[in-house]
Design a protein around this motif. Structure first.
Motif, short mmCIF file in Angstrom:
data_model
loop_
_atom_site.label_atom_id
_atom_site.label_comp_id
_atom_site.label_asym_id
_atom_site.label_seq_id
_atom_site.Cartn_x
_atom_site.Cartn_y
_atom_site.Cartn_z
N ASP A 39 0.80 -1.24 0.00
CA ASP A 39 0.00 0.00 0.00
C ASP A 39 0.82 1.27 0.00
O ASP A 39 0.34 2.33 0.40
N LYS A 40 2.05 1.21 -0.46
CA LYS A 40 2.81 2.44 -0.65
C LYS A 40 2.25 3.14 -1.89
O LYS A 40 2.15 2.55 -2.96
N LYS A 41 1.85 4.40 -1.72
CA LYS A 41 1.31 5.16 -2.84
C LYS A 41 2.44 5.55 -3.78
O LYS A 41 3.41 6.17 -3.38
N GLN A 80 -8.34 -8.29 1.62
CA GLN A 80 -9.16 -8.97 0.61
C GLN A 80 -8.78 -8.52 -0.80
O GLN A 80 -8.70 -9.33 -1.72
N PHE A 81 -8.55 -7.22 -0.95
CA PHE A 81 -8.16 -6.65 -2.24
C PHE A 81 -6.83 -7.26 -2.70
O PHE A 81 -6.71 -7.75 -3.82
N VAL A 82 -5.84 -7.26 -1.82
CA VAL A 82 -4.52 -7.80 -2.15
C VAL A 82 -4.61 -9.30 -2.42
O VAL A 82 -4.01 -9.81 -3.37
N GLN A 83 -5.39 -10.01 -1.62
CA GLN A 83 -5.55 -11.46 -1.82
C GLN A 83 -6.18 -11.75 -3.19
O GLN A 83 -5.73 -12.67 -3.89
N SER A 84 -7.16 -10.97 -3.58
CA SER A 84 -7.80 -11.17 -4.89
C SER A 84 -6.82 -10.95 -6.03
O SER A 84 -6.78 -11.73 -6.99
N ILE A 85 -6.03 -9.89 -5.93
CA ILE A 85 -5.04 -9.61 -6.99
C ILE A 85 -3.98 -10.71 -7.03
O ILE A 85 -3.62 -11.19 -8.11
N THR A 86 -3.51 -11.11 -5.87
CA THR A 86 -2.48 -12.14 -5.80
C THR A 86 -2.99 -13.47 -6.36
O THR A 86 -2.31 -14.14 -7.13
N ARG A 87 -4.20 -13.84 -6.00
CA ARG A 87 -4.77 -15.12 -6.42
C ARG A 87 -5.20 -15.12 -7.88
O ARG A 87 -4.90 -16.05 -8.62
N ASP A 88 -5.87 -14.04 -8.31
CA ASP A 88 -6.50 -14.01 -9.63
C ASP A 88 -5.74 -13.19 -10.66
O ASP A 88 -6.08 -13.22 -11.84
N GLY A 89 -4.78 -12.41 -10.21
CA GLY A 89 -4.04 -11.56 -11.13
C GLY A 89 -4.75 -10.27 -11.47
O GLY A 89 -4.19 -9.40 -12.13
N ALA A 90 -6.01 -10.13 -11.04
CA ALA A 90 -6.80 -8.91 -11.31
C ALA A 90 -8.00 -8.87 -10.37
O ALA A 90 -8.40 -9.88 -9.81
N VAL A 91 -8.56 -7.68 -10.23
CA VAL A 91 -9.78 -7.46 -9.46
C VAL A 91 -10.70 -6.60 -10.31
O VAL A 91 -10.25 -5.60 -10.89
N HIS A 92 -11.97 -6.98 -10.39
CA HIS A 92 -12.94 -6.20 -11.17
C HIS A 92 -14.18 -5.95 -10.31
O HIS A 92 -14.69 -6.87 -9.66
N GLY A 93 -14.64 -4.71 -10.29
CA GLY A 93 -15.85 -4.37 -9.56
C GLY A 93 -15.75 -4.53 -8.07
O GLY A 93 -16.71 -4.90 -7.41
#
Length: 114
Positions: A39-41, A80-93
């Protein structure tokens, strides 16, 4: 912020095409940003800076952030956001209530990331 620093934070090569891309990103009505997984901007466009009630990118980047939840109101939402990106490679909606970093006002956002 120096142009080279912005391009490095975006992961773009320096050159005419990156100038045009940076101008396009800064002129979008939607907020666009880049952070590290911790979460570093790294960068935000003009719309996201304004949405957070800042006038300058530098002020937005320097603003303190909750080290565990980031800008999310719901505890664990950042994880949850980071887990979704890590697991799926992307997050939508990905819809969440967040705190504007400039004044703490609560708003709802929908995020898409990869």
């Amino acid at each position: 912020m120096a142009k080279r620093s912005v391009l490095e934070n975006l992961g773009l090569p320096e050159g005419v095409q990156s100038d045009a891309l940076l101008e396009t990103l800064n002129n979008l009505a939607e907020g666009v940003y880049r952070t590290s997984l911790d979460d570093k901007k790294l960068w935000a466009n003009n719309a996201l800076v304004a949405m957070n009630r800042f006038e300058r990118l530098e002020d937005f980047l320097d603003a303190p952030i909750d080290p565990i939840n980031g800008w999310y109101v719901e505890p664990g939402r950042r994880a949850q956001f980071v887990q979704s990106i890590t697991r799926d490679g992307a997050v939508h909606g990905f819809v969440s209530q967040v705190k504007r970093r400039g004044n703490g006002e609560l708003i709802w956002v929908e995020e898409n990331a990869r």
